[in-house]
Motif scaffolding. Structure first.
Motif, mmCIF file in Angstrom:
data_model
loop_
_atom_site.group_PDB
_atom_site.id
_atom_site.type_symbol
_atom_site.label_atom_id
_atom_site.label_comp_id
_atom_site.label_asym_id
_atom_site.label_seq_id
_atom_site.Cartn_x
_atom_site.Cartn_y
_atom_site.Cartn_z
ATOM 1 N N LEU A 1 48.294 42.377 53.081
ATOM 2 C CA LEU A 1 47.018 42.448 53.777
ATOM 3 C C LEU A 1 46.253 41.139 53.562
ATOM 4 N N THR A 2 45.231 40.912 54.378
ATOM 5 C CA THR A 2 44.591 39.591 54.377
ATOM 6 C C THR A 2 43.100 39.602 54.062
ATOM 7 N N ALA A 3 42.495 40.769 53.854
ATOM 8 C CA ALA A 3 41.051 40.826 53.623
ATOM 9 C C ALA A 3 40.664 40.003 52.389
ATOM 10 N N PRO A 4 39.773 38.996 52.526
ATOM 11 C CA PRO A 4 39.369 38.166 51.380
ATOM 12 C C PRO A 4 38.422 38.920 50.453
ATOM 13 N N LEU A 5 38.735 38.943 49.160
ATOM 14 C CA LEU A 5 37.945 39.703 48.190
ATOM 15 C C LEU A 5 37.058 38.783 47.360
ATOM 16 N N HIS A 6 35.865 39.280 47.036
ATOM 17 C CA HIS A 6 34.915 38.510 46.228
ATOM 18 C C HIS A 6 34.580 39.327 44.976
ATOM 19 N N GLY A 7 35.131 38.938 43.829
ATOM 20 C CA GLY A 7 34.906 39.673 42.590
ATOM 21 C C GLY A 7 33.535 39.400 42.002
ATOM 22 N N ILE A 8 32.860 40.454 41.523
ATOM 23 C CA ILE A 8 31.570 40.321 40.845
ATOM 24 C C ILE A 8 31.562 41.210 39.605
ATOM 25 N N ASP A 9 30.703 40.856 38.648
ATOM 26 C CA ASP A 9 30.592 41.638 37.413
ATOM 27 C C ASP A 9 29.308 42.451 37.346
ATOM 28 N N VAL B 1 33.899 43.131 45.227
ATOM 29 C CA VAL B 1 34.599 44.078 44.352
ATOM 30 C C VAL B 1 33.928 44.012 42.988
ATOM 31 N N LEU B 2 33.226 45.090 42.628
ATOM 32 C CA LEU B 2 32.565 45.141 41.318
ATOM 33 C C LEU B 2 33.584 45.559 40.271
ATOM 34 N N ASN B 3 33.743 44.739 39.245
ATOM 35 C CA ASN B 3 34.709 45.039 38.181
ATOM 36 C C ASN B 3 34.160 46.143 37.274
ATOM 37 N N VAL B 4 34.581 47.362 37.536
ATOM 38 C CA VAL B 4 34.147 48.518 36.749
ATOM 39 C C VAL B 4 34.928 48.581 35.445
ATOM 40 N N TRP B 5 36.132 48.035 35.444
ATOM 41 C CA TRP B 5 36.941 47.920 34.228
ATOM 42 C C TRP B 5 37.620 46.556 34.225
#
Length: 348
Positions: free
Chosen positions: A57-65, A77-81
């Protein structure tokens, strides 16, 4: 009122061994979705990136804390763990159930605290989520505890809306749950949600009978004549446009449902079998009756096709659309309630 493009959609990840991650990512591969809302997926960006790569898949993800790091117009994408997770697509895994609940609890907390505007939940496995910390049959029961109101499952697809008097209880216990108090509460909940969430000023509601042929004058059960019918009559006389109880067997096949703004079934399968037959995989499960908005697709984890990249994401996409529409409708209703003169101005 918030503009649609600023609506923050919180998304709980569901069972990572199911199709939840796939339908979420497929939904937001279409960049036009990000013009309607900004998603926040409660999970872990490394785990989602792995799933994304596995499924090509190609959806670009943006990780946040933290949620205050959220970027409008990105797939956050909130890092819950933090730790890695061993995935085995198509398998019921107790450990995976723990991550599904971590995601859901964190997303619900954000919803309660107004850090997200609406919640869309990916499917869970009701059997592997149980623990000492989480003893609920599913999403709805937990939301009913955490949010104000009385939760009611309302299945939605365009103008077809099917609610339930009773939901996840055994069939042999349905009759004893059908009290006047419950019937009135559920019908009033549906009436309120049709007005404030769907913009229908004078909703017409049909109620299905419990027994075949609506009891046939007591020959096939007395509940319809002794409980349902008098309760509906009492509500109708007080101004609620509620009709029935109707024999359930021919109600949908004869297209009788098209005359009403909502249909209320007495038990789970009585309502969901015809709904899912008619909605062709585009249905949405909306939790009506709460002070916050939650929707979900009308399917489960679909272990049998998980990890194969062939899952249909239409129901999840419709769940996002429905949450946005209800959010806007409810805000407009609240604004008009505070300033009824605006309504009169529009009519002039």
């Amino acid at each position: 009122m918030k503009k649609a493009e600023n609506i923050i959609v919180g998304i709980s990840i569901g069972d990572l061994n199911g199709i939840g991650s796939e339908v979420i990512l497929k939904t937001f591969e279409d960049s036009r979705m990000l013009e309607l809302c900004t998603p926040v997926i409660f999970a872990n960006v490394k785990v989602l990136s792995f799933i994304k790569k596995t499924l090509a898949l190609t959806a670009p993800l943006h990780g946040i804390d933290k949620l205050d790091q959220l970027v409008i117009g990105k797939i956050n994408v909130l890092n819950v763990w933090r730790e890695g997770v061993d995935l085995n697509f198509g398998t019921a895994d107790e450990n995976i159930g723990k991550y599904a609940i971590k995601s859901f609890v964190a997303a619900t907390k954000a919803l309660k605290e107004n850090q997200v505007d609406v919640l869309v939940t990916a499917p869970i496995n009701k059997y592997n989520i149980q623990s000492e910390e989480f003893k609920f049959p599913g999403h709805t029961d937990y939301l009913n505890q955490e949010l104000e109101g009385n939760a009611l499952m309302l299945m939605v697809q365009d103008n077809l809306r099917v609610g339930l008097l009773t939901d996840h209880i055994p069939v042999n216990e349905v009759a004893k749950h059908l009290t006047e108090k419950l019937i009135i509460q559920k019908i009033e909940t549906v009436k309120k949600t049709l007005i404030q969430d769907f913009g229908i000023n004078k909703p017409k509601i049909a109620v299905l009978a419990l027994n075949p042929h609506a009891g046939d004058n007591g020959v096939i059960g007395k509940e319809d004549d002794e409980i349902l019918r008098p309760t509906l009559k009492k509500m109708f006389e007080k101004g609620t446009l509620v009709f029935g109880p109707y024999a359930a067997d021919g109600f949908f096949g004869s297209n009788q449902y098209e005359k009403y703004d909502a249909v209320i079934a007495t038990y789970h399968d009585q309502g969901l079998i015809p709904f899912k037959t008619l909605s062709f995989g585009n249905g949405v499960n909306y939790t009506a009756g709460l002070n916050k908005i939650r929707t979900s697709p009308d399917h489960g984890t679909a272990y049998e096709i998980a990890g194969k990249g062939i899952a249909d994401y239409n129901s999840f996409k419709e769940a996002v659309y429905t949450a946005i529409d209800i959010y806007n409708s409810r805000n407009e209703y609240l604004e008009i309630s505070k300033n009824p003169l605006k309504t009169k101005e529009k009519q002039l």
